[in-house]
Design a protein around this motif. Structure first.
Motif, short mmCIF file in Angstrom:
data_model
loop_
_atom_site.label_atom_id
_atom_site.label_comp_id
_atom_site.label_asym_id
_atom_site.label_seq_id
_atom_site.Cartn_x
_atom_site.Cartn_y
_atom_site.Cartn_z
N PHE A 1 -98.02 9.76 -9.82
CA PHE A 1 -97.41 8.61 -9.16
C PHE A 1 -98.04 8.40 -7.78
O PHE A 1 -98.78 9.26 -7.28
N ASP B 1 -96.73 5.37 -13.21
CA ASP B 1 -95.33 5.74 -13.08
C ASP B 1 -95.05 6.95 -13.97
O ASP B 1 -95.64 7.09 -15.05
N HIS C 1 -92.73 7.81 -16.06
CA HIS C 1 -92.36 7.55 -17.45
C HIS C 1 -93.59 7.26 -18.31
O HIS C 1 -93.74 7.78 -19.41
N GLN D 1 -87.71 0.17 -3.50
CA GLN D 1 -88.65 -0.22 -4.54
C GLN D 1 -87.98 -1.18 -5.52
O GLN D 1 -86.75 -1.22 -5.63
N SER E 1 -88.18 1.18 -11.42
CA SER E 1 -88.83 2.39 -10.95
C SER E 1 -87.81 3.51 -10.82
O SER E 1 -86.62 3.28 -10.63
N ILE E 2 -88.30 4.75 -10.92
CA ILE E 2 -87.42 5.91 -10.77
C ILE E 2 -86.74 5.89 -9.40
O ILE E 2 -85.53 6.15 -9.28
N CYS E 3 -87.50 5.56 -8.35
CA CYS E 3 -86.94 5.62 -7.00
C CYS E 3 -85.87 4.55 -6.79
O CYS E 3 -84.91 4.77 -6.04
N HIS E 4 -86.01 3.40 -7.42
CA HIS E 4 -84.98 2.36 -7.31
C HIS E 4 -83.68 2.85 -7.95
O HIS E 4 -82.60 2.76 -7.35
N ASP E 5 -83.80 3.37 -9.19
CA ASP E 5 -82.61 3.86 -9.89
C ASP E 5 -81.95 4.99 -9.11
O ASP E 5 -80.72 5.08 -9.03
N GLN F 1 -87.16 -5.65 -1.64
CA GLN F 1 -87.60 -4.75 -2.70
C GLN F 1 -89.12 -4.83 -2.82
O GLN F 1 -89.66 -5.81 -3.35
N THR G 1 -92.90 -2.34 -3.32
CA THR G 1 -93.36 -1.12 -3.97
C THR G 1 -93.87 -0.06 -3.00
O THR G 1 -93.48 1.11 -3.06
#
Length: 307
Positions: free
Chosen positions: A99, A129, A131, A200, A204-208, A226, A228
């Protein structure tokens, strides 16, 4: 006799869904992938691609051949692992992904060290990313991925993959020095109720993770901006346009007039490497993972500037 390179191109198109995406994954140009497929068509006397709307799709014969190609490539990988293991030295190409912040804050040092120490090892890095990169490792399109997850947003590791922990990264709140909370030594989620967040984009993982972290602390976040890149988030924070919660790895220098404050409880994310279990004995895998862990151990994340 079928050419391995052409079968690899076909398999990549089957996995990624288009010539352009396959080319990006393989590190080739779309033209080179198309040429490989055209040669494979002549070699087999079979039509492999057909037009569908504005794109292309694999024919039934191509789909069947792609399945065979997957099996062949797995056998080739096993042979390469055995040969490399017998030599006892890391050689050949090793494709890896990570990442953005690890590509900037962790990978350059280990990759340079490995290139100097093992000149016959051809390391190829792609930024993806977590995932996506982990899925590509599971499919055999990548050899190794460095991924991350947060303690409240775990990342499932597909069956057939091995993993090794690399380290734990810490996230802090960053806000403009004029913010009413800037004078506090540490912050809690509840104190940030009503704050305008810079984060983000969704997906994205960081948003969640940010959403779960704040909601877990009883706060419904106001997502004002928002974007990146961390540098963009920091630039917005430097203008007093919101607050952000950023991990220390790859964060870069903190702009003037921005202060860094710990959030309590402390948010952390785990970094780990994944690869296919059948490649565990490959020296290229073991030395790369060892280099990543050693470089992380040399980092003093606890001494990150506190603004």
């Amino acid at each position: 006799m079928l050419d391995i390179g052409r079968l690899r191109a076909l398999h990549a198109v089957a996995v990624h869904g288009s010539v352009n995406a396959a080319a990006a994954a393989l590190g080739y140009t779309p033209s080179a992938v198309s040429q490989q497929l055209a040669k494979l068509e002549r070699e087999t006397g079979t039509t492999l691609l057909e037009r569908r709307g504005r794109g292309i799709a694999l024919t039934d014969a191509a789909t069947e051949l792609a399945g065979t190609a997957k099996e062949i490539l797995a056998l080739v990988e096993q042979a390469e692992v055995r040969l490399e293991e017998q030599r006892g030295l890391p050689v050949g190409r090793l494709t890896l992904a990570t990442f953005a912040t690890a590509a900037r804050g962790l990978l350059p040092g280990p990759l340079a060290e490995l290139a100097r120490e093992y000149p016959e090892l051809d390391l190829r890095l792609t930024e993806l990313d977590p995932h996506l990169s982990m899925d590509l490792v599971a499919r055999g399109e990548l050899d190794l991925a460095v991924v991350h997850d947060w303690e409240n947003t775990p990342l499932a590791v597909p069956e057939g993959l091995a993993r090794a922990d690399i380290g734990v990264d810490v996230a802090d709140v960053l806000l403009h020095e004029s913010h009413p909370l800037a004078a506090r030594a540490e912050l809690s989620p509840l104190e940030l109720t009503g704050a305008r967040w810079i984060c983000q984009p969704p997906g994205s993982i960081c948003h969640d993770w940010l959403i779960r972290t704040l909601r877990g602390g009883g706060v419904e976040p106001v997502l004002a901006h928002q974007v990146t890149e961390y540098q963009s988030q920091l630039a917005l924070a430097a203008q007093g346009l919101g607050v952000c919660l950023l991990p220390r790895l790859g964060r870069g220098p903190v702009p003037a007039h921005v202060v860094v404050r710990p959030l309590v409880p402390t948010p952390t994310r785990r970094l780990f490497a994944v690869w296919r279990q059948q490649a565990t004995r490959r020296p290229a895998i073991s030395v790369t993972v060892a280099a990543l862990r050693a470089h992380w151990a040399d980092r003093d994340t606890a001494s990150a500037p506190m603004g």
